[in-house]
Design a protein around this motif. Structure first.
Motif, PDB file in Angstrom:
ATOM      1  N   PRO A  72       0.799  -1.344   0.005  1.00 56.79           N
ATOM      2  CA  PRO A  72       0.032   0.068  -0.018  1.00 56.79           C
ATOM      3  C   PRO A  72       0.647   1.328   0.012  1.00 56.79           C
ATOM      4  O   PRO A  72       0.312   2.388  -0.581  1.00 56.79           O
ATOM      5  N   GLU A  73       2.218   1.022   0.536  1.00 59.43           N
ATOM      6  CA  GLU A  73       2.981   2.305   0.205  1.00 59.43           C
ATOM      7  C   GLU A  73       3.448   2.568  -1.021  1.00 59.43           C
ATOM      8  O   GLU A  73       4.329   3.475  -1.120  1.00 59.43           O
ATOM      9  N   ALA A  74       3.338   1.631  -2.006  1.00 56.88           N
ATOM     10  CA  ALA A  74       3.877   1.942  -3.111  1.00 56.88           C
ATOM     11  C   ALA A  74       5.277   1.748  -3.493  1.00 56.88           C
ATOM     12  O   ALA A  74       5.892   0.955  -2.878  1.00 56.88           O
ATOM     13  N   ALA A  75       5.787   2.793  -4.130  1.00 61.76           N
ATOM     14  CA  ALA A  75       7.267   3.083  -4.118  1.00 61.76           C
ATOM     15  C   ALA A  75       7.929   2.105  -4.765  1.00 61.76           C
ATOM     16  O   ALA A  75       8.779   1.389  -4.058  1.00 61.76           O
ATOM     17  N   PRO A  76       7.927   1.671  -5.983  1.00 59.60           N
ATOM     18  CA  PRO A  76       7.284   2.229  -7.188  1.00 59.60           C
ATOM     19  C   PRO A  76       5.785   1.806  -7.106  1.00 59.60           C
ATOM     20  O   PRO A  76       5.504   0.577  -6.676  1.00 59.60           O
ATOM     21  N   GLY A  77       4.993   2.566  -7.920  1.00 55.82           N
ATOM     22  CA  GLY A  77       3.501   1.793  -8.132  1.00 55.82           C
ATOM     23  C   GLY A  77       2.341   2.922  -7.569  1.00 55.82           C
ATOM     24  O   GLY A  77       2.781   4.011  -7.126  1.00 55.82           O
ATOM     25  N   PRO A  78       1.161   2.604  -8.049  1.00 60.86           N
ATOM     26  CA  PRO A  78       0.224   3.406  -7.603  1.00 60.86           C
ATOM     27  C   PRO A  78      -0.024   3.609  -5.958  1.00 60.86           C
ATOM     28  O   PRO A  78       0.104   2.557  -5.482  1.00 60.86           O
ATOM     29  N   PHE A  79      -0.762   4.731  -5.646  1.00 60.66           N
ATOM     30  CA  PHE A  79      -0.960   4.818  -4.293  1.00 60.66           C
ATOM     31  C   PHE A  79      -2.721   4.650  -4.043  1.00 60.66           C
ATOM     32  O   PHE A  79      -2.938   4.984  -3.022  1.00 60.66           O
ATOM     33  N   ASP A  80      -3.132   3.729  -4.904  1.00 62.42           N
ATOM     34  CA  ASP A  80      -4.581   3.631  -4.598  1.00 62.42           C
ATOM     35  C   ASP A  80      -4.732   2.939  -3.118  1.00 62.42           C
ATOM     36  O   ASP A  80      -5.913   2.989  -2.729  1.00 62.42           O
ATOM     37  N   SER A  81      -3.866   2.046  -2.583  1.00 61.32           N
ATOM     38  CA  SER A  81      -4.390   1.206  -1.367  1.00 61.32           C
ATOM     39  C   SER A  81      -3.814   2.191  -0.068  1.00 61.32           C
ATOM     40  O   SER A  81      -3.504   1.330   1.000  1.00 61.32           O
ATOM     41  N   SER A  82      -3.081   3.360  -0.228  1.00 59.25           N
ATOM     42  CA  SER A  82      -2.630   4.137   0.891  1.00 59.25           C
ATOM     43  C   SER A  82      -3.695   4.074   2.066  1.00 59.25           C
ATOM     44  O   SER A  82      -3.203   4.440   3.244  1.00 59.25           O
ATOM     45  N   TYR A  83      -5.002   4.192   1.728  1.00 58.93           N
ATOM     46  CA  TYR A  83      -6.002   4.379   2.799  1.00 58.93           C
ATOM     47  C   TYR A  83      -5.838   3.248   3.843  1.00 58.93           C
ATOM     48  O   TYR A  83      -6.363   3.257   4.949  1.00 58.93           O
ATOM     49  N   LEU A  84      -5.075   2.166   3.622  1.00 56.71           N
ATOM     50  CA  LEU A  84      -5.232   0.905   4.475  1.00 56.71           C
ATOM     51  C   LEU A  84      -4.276   1.372   5.866  1.00 56.71           C
ATOM     52  O   LEU A  84      -4.566   0.975   6.995  1.00 56.71           O
ATOM     53  N   PHE A  85      -3.334   2.455   5.537  1.00 58.19           N
ATOM     54  CA  PHE A  85      -2.802   2.755   6.772  1.00 58.19           C
ATOM     55  C   PHE A  85      -3.764   3.565   7.728  1.00 58.19           C
ATOM     56  O   PHE A  85      -3.687   3.567   8.750  1.00 58.19           O
TER      57      PHE A  85
END
Length: 381
Positions: free
Chosen positions: A332-345
């Motif tokens: 969910p932290e991506a890096a690299p990649g999309p941040f779609d799932s950062s809401y999980l934090f």
């Protein structure tokens, strides 16, 4: 200078060398990301692997210190179709080749990476040897056969010392199994008071830090290589809210009685579709793992499947039916990649707050600050 990559099945690739000189043995894998090669190289989860980038042009935007995901790379080799020696980017501080040379990592370009990827997809990941020397193929095969792949890479990549990133909100103990910087960044951006501990920190030592929640990081290798970490998670389960990522997801599953298995060629890239079962929504995720939780092993445990991979239907998320704990296989932290799932934090922090409301007798963070700082200083010594 010429370089060669010999696979375990006898396939030989010849190309041009960049980076360090010498020979290196590792597990040959591929990553489908179009950008983010620096984050890939510095992701500790690639420890012991020879990484092939499927996107043909690599090195064109150079290296920037701010984009590192760990203090140093742990890969055993890097394979590209084309390497751009002179970067063109205003942020670039160095070239990819000089970075690899600094850390003793061999790079090879002018390789048919499409062919190499098709071989791995068809036959699965396999051992390989990357060399800039002039050894005969028979000598390379013998060296590759007698050089075991590294085990328990978690011990190589985990921090050796306790350290903190102070904040004013929830205290999170981040257990470092080979953590990416992105996880710490996501927590600190939310004001969390983060204490990072080595992978072999015991449950009692973690309790002494009086956390509000436990973050299980990503990391390299087979989760069954670190049974002591499984036992630590098992002891902490139900006592504190827990959020596991990647290897942390697998350790969480093992601690709850499920089982894990190795995938044929793994999931590595920034474009993997994952379905959230409750909402039916599809998220595009960043992934890097070679193991998965076996679906049939979840039955009979207290685990509930929350996410699946839309490509191969493997498990991508779990939650505990009784305790405040959940995990995801992706990043969910991506890096690299999309941040779609950062809401999980945010979901993790909401879980912590709800848990604290149900347990008002737990010590408040402000009352413990001075004592904890003293304990942390002692631990660092």
């Amino acid at each position: 200078m010429q370089a060669r990559l010999l696979l375990e099945d006898g396939t030989l690739f010849t190309g041009q060398s960049f980076g360090a000189e010498g020979a290196s043995v590792g597990e040959v894998v591929f990553n489908t990301g179009i950008t983010g090669y620096q984050e890939v190289i510095s992701d500790p989860s690639y420890c012991g692997q020879i990484v092939t980038m499927t996107f043909p042009l690599i090195g064109n935007y150079g290296i920037t210190r701010d984009d590192f995901e760990s203090v140093r790379p742990f890969i055993h080799g890097f394979v590209t179709r084309r390497y751009e020696e002179v970067p063109s980017n205003w942020r670039a501080q160095d070239s990819l080749g000089r970075l690899l040379k600094e850390y003793g990592i061999i790079g090879i370009s002018e390789v048919d990476t499409r062919m190499l990827t098709r071989i791995i997809r068809r036959h699965g990941v396999m051992k390989g040897i990357l060399t800039t020397g002039s050894e005969r193929v028979e000598e390379l095969q013998e060296r590759m056969g007698t050089t075991p792949l590294p085990r328990n890479q978690v011990a190589w990549t985990s921090t050796k010392n306790v350290f903190s990133s102070p904040g004013t909100k929830e205290r999170i103990v981040l257990i470092d199994y080979g953590a990416k910087s992105g996880i710490l960044r996501e927590l600190t951006q939310r004001g969390c008071d983060v204490i990072v501990v080595p992978h072999n920190t015991t449950a009692d030592e973690i309790r002494r830090l009086h956390p509000d929640g436990i973050q299980l990081s990503n990391g390299p290798g087979d989760p069954k290589d670190v049974p002591e970490s499984v036992e630590t998670v098992r002891q902490l389960l139900g006592e504190y809210p827990i959020f596991g990522i990647c290897l942390g997801h697998q350790l969480f599953a093992l601690a709850c009685g499920a089982d894990t298995d190795k995938l044929k060629f793994g999931h590595r890239g920034g474009n993997h579709p994952v379905k959230e079962l409750e909402s039916g929504r599809c998220y595009i995720t960043s992934q890097n793992h070679g193991y998965t939780v076996k679906e049939e092993s979840v039955a009979g445990t207290d685990l509930v499947v929350t996410h699946i991979n839309n490509n191969d239907k493997t498990i991508e998320g779990l939650k505990h039916a009784k305790h405040p704990a959940f995990s995801v296989q992706y990043h969910p932290e991506a890096a690299p990649g999309p941040f779609d799932s950062s809401y999980l934090f945010d979901q993790f922090l909401d879980m912590i707050r709800e848990h604290k409301l149900k347990n008002p007798e737990r010590p408040r963070q402000a009352q413990l600050s001075e004592m904890l700082r003293g304990e942390l200083q002692y631990a660092q010594k």
